[in-house]
Design a protein around this motif. Structure first.
Motif, short mmCIF file in Angstrom:
data_model
loop_
_atom_site.label_atom_id
_atom_site.label_comp_id
_atom_site.label_asym_id
_atom_site.label_seq_id
_atom_site.Cartn_x
_atom_site.Cartn_y
_atom_site.Cartn_z
N GLY A 140 -3.50 -1.48 4.64
CA GLY A 140 -2.68 -2.25 3.71
C GLY A 140 -3.47 -2.60 2.47
O GLY A 140 -4.58 -2.11 2.26
N THR A 141 -2.89 -3.50 1.66
CA THR A 141 -3.48 -3.88 0.38
C THR A 141 -4.07 -5.28 0.45
O THR A 141 -3.42 -6.20 0.98
N ILE A 142 -5.25 -5.46 -0.09
CA ILE A 142 -5.89 -6.78 -0.09
C ILE A 142 -5.25 -7.63 -1.18
O ILE A 142 -5.28 -7.29 -2.36
N VAL A 143 -4.66 -8.76 -0.77
CA VAL A 143 -3.95 -9.63 -1.71
C VAL A 143 -4.65 -10.96 -1.92
O VAL A 143 -4.30 -11.71 -2.83
N ASP A 144 -5.65 -11.26 -1.09
CA ASP A 144 -6.36 -12.53 -1.24
C ASP A 144 -7.66 -12.44 -0.45
O ASP A 144 -7.82 -11.57 0.42
N VAL A 145 -8.59 -13.31 -0.77
CA VAL A 145 -9.82 -13.46 0.01
C VAL A 145 -9.95 -14.94 0.35
O VAL A 145 -9.91 -15.80 -0.55
N CYS A 165 -7.34 -10.96 3.20
CA CYS A 165 -5.93 -11.13 3.51
C CYS A 165 -5.22 -9.83 3.13
O CYS A 165 -5.13 -9.50 1.93
N VAL A 166 -4.75 -9.09 4.12
CA VAL A 166 -4.24 -7.73 3.91
C VAL A 166 -2.73 -7.69 4.11
O VAL A 166 -2.22 -8.05 5.19
N ASP A 167 -2.02 -7.28 3.07
CA ASP A 167 -0.57 -7.10 3.14
C ASP A 167 -0.27 -5.75 3.79
O ASP A 167 -0.68 -4.71 3.28
N LEU A 168 0.47 -5.79 4.90
CA LEU A 168 0.74 -4.57 5.66
C LEU A 168 2.05 -3.89 5.26
O LEU A 168 2.41 -2.88 5.84
N SER A 169 2.77 -4.44 4.28
CA SER A 169 4.03 -3.81 3.89
C SER A 169 3.77 -2.41 3.38
O SER A 169 2.80 -2.15 2.68
N GLY A 170 4.64 -1.50 3.78
CA GLY A 170 4.43 -0.09 3.46
C GLY A 170 3.70 0.63 4.57
O GLY A 170 3.64 1.86 4.61
N ASN A 171 3.12 -0.14 5.50
CA ASN A 171 2.46 0.45 6.65
C ASN A 171 3.51 0.77 7.72
O ASN A 171 4.68 0.46 7.58
N THR A 172 3.09 1.37 8.80
CA THR A 172 4.01 1.65 9.90
C THR A 172 4.43 0.37 10.62
O THR A 172 5.39 0.37 11.37
N ILE A 173 3.68 -0.71 10.38
CA ILE A 173 4.04 -2.00 10.97
C ILE A 173 5.00 -2.68 10.01
O ILE A 173 4.61 -3.15 8.95
N GLU A 174 6.27 -2.75 10.35
CA GLU A 174 7.28 -3.28 9.44
C GLU A 174 7.40 -4.79 9.56
O GLU A 174 7.26 -5.36 10.63
#
Length: 211
Positions: A140-145, A165-174
């Motif tokens: 996912g994408t790092i959105v915060d530390v 802090c990793v945003d998992l949206s777009g990953n296989t985990i919905e």
């Protein structure tokens, strides 16, 4: 070694193209315009007397185009309940009422003015927006530390690993909430700030709470 404008492990420089917040003004602290502030860097020499800084609204990525730089007239590091923060005296802010008008704003400097970092160190701003990989798998994408603090939330724990802090949206985990991944050297494979890519070898179970 770790702070809101620095991060661990390996690479020397920030991207040098943006503004970086080095403190957030909280509230008056004294009768002559002093402001208690949250530190967003461990590099306290950034607050040297005479240093020009620019104020911006909280969460802003940069100051407004018409913002006028102000000089730091002095600073000190409080103890007791405000340990881990900083008190700033800015030019032109000479009373409690003037300080109240500045509360909540960020103290910003151009990234190009920041010093080079030691090896194995990063600016947090360079980590945000990076894609985190677990080996070859994009997590996912790092959105915060985030940084561990004492129970009252006032003082950072310098020996605790920062948390990505990793945003998992777009990953296989919905529909998963962001997951916190400890950013520790032992699990790190590579960091490419220019390519916005961080590769780690995550321990088994790191993502279980988000599945």
């Amino acid at each position: 070694m770790t702070d809101h404008s620095q991060q661990n492990p390996s690479q020397p420089n920030p991207s040098k193209s943006d503004w970086v917040a080095i403190a957030t003004l909280l509230r008056p602290q004294g009768r002559k315009g002093e402001l208690l502030s949250d530190l967003l860097t461990d590099l306290t020499d950034q607050f040297r007397e005479g240093r020009l800084v620019t104020l911006a609204k909280k969460e802003a990525k940069s100051p407004p185009p018409d913002a006028v730089p102000v000089a730091i007239e002095g600073h000190w590091l409080p103890v007791g309940k405000n340990a881990g923060r900083i008190v700033l005296k800015l030019a032109g802010c000479d009373s409690i009422s003037q300080a109240e008008l500045l509360a909540g704003q960020q103290v910003m400097v151009p990234a190009a003015e920041l010093p080079d970092l030691d090896a194995d160190t990063f600016y947090v701003a360079d980590l945000l927006g990076c894609t985190l990989f677990d080996g070859d798998h994009a997590v996912g994408t790092i959105v915060d530390v985030q940084f561990a603090t004492t129970p009252d939330g006032k003082t950072r724990l310098p020996d605790a690993a920062p948390l990505l802090c990793v945003d998992l949206s777009g990953n296989t985990i919905e529909d998963a909430d962001p997951v916190l991944i400890p950013f520790v050297r032992a699990h790190l494979e590579s960091v490419d700030v220019a390519a916005k890519r961080i590769v780690m070898n995550l321990p088994e179970g790191s993502l279980e709470e988000s599945e």
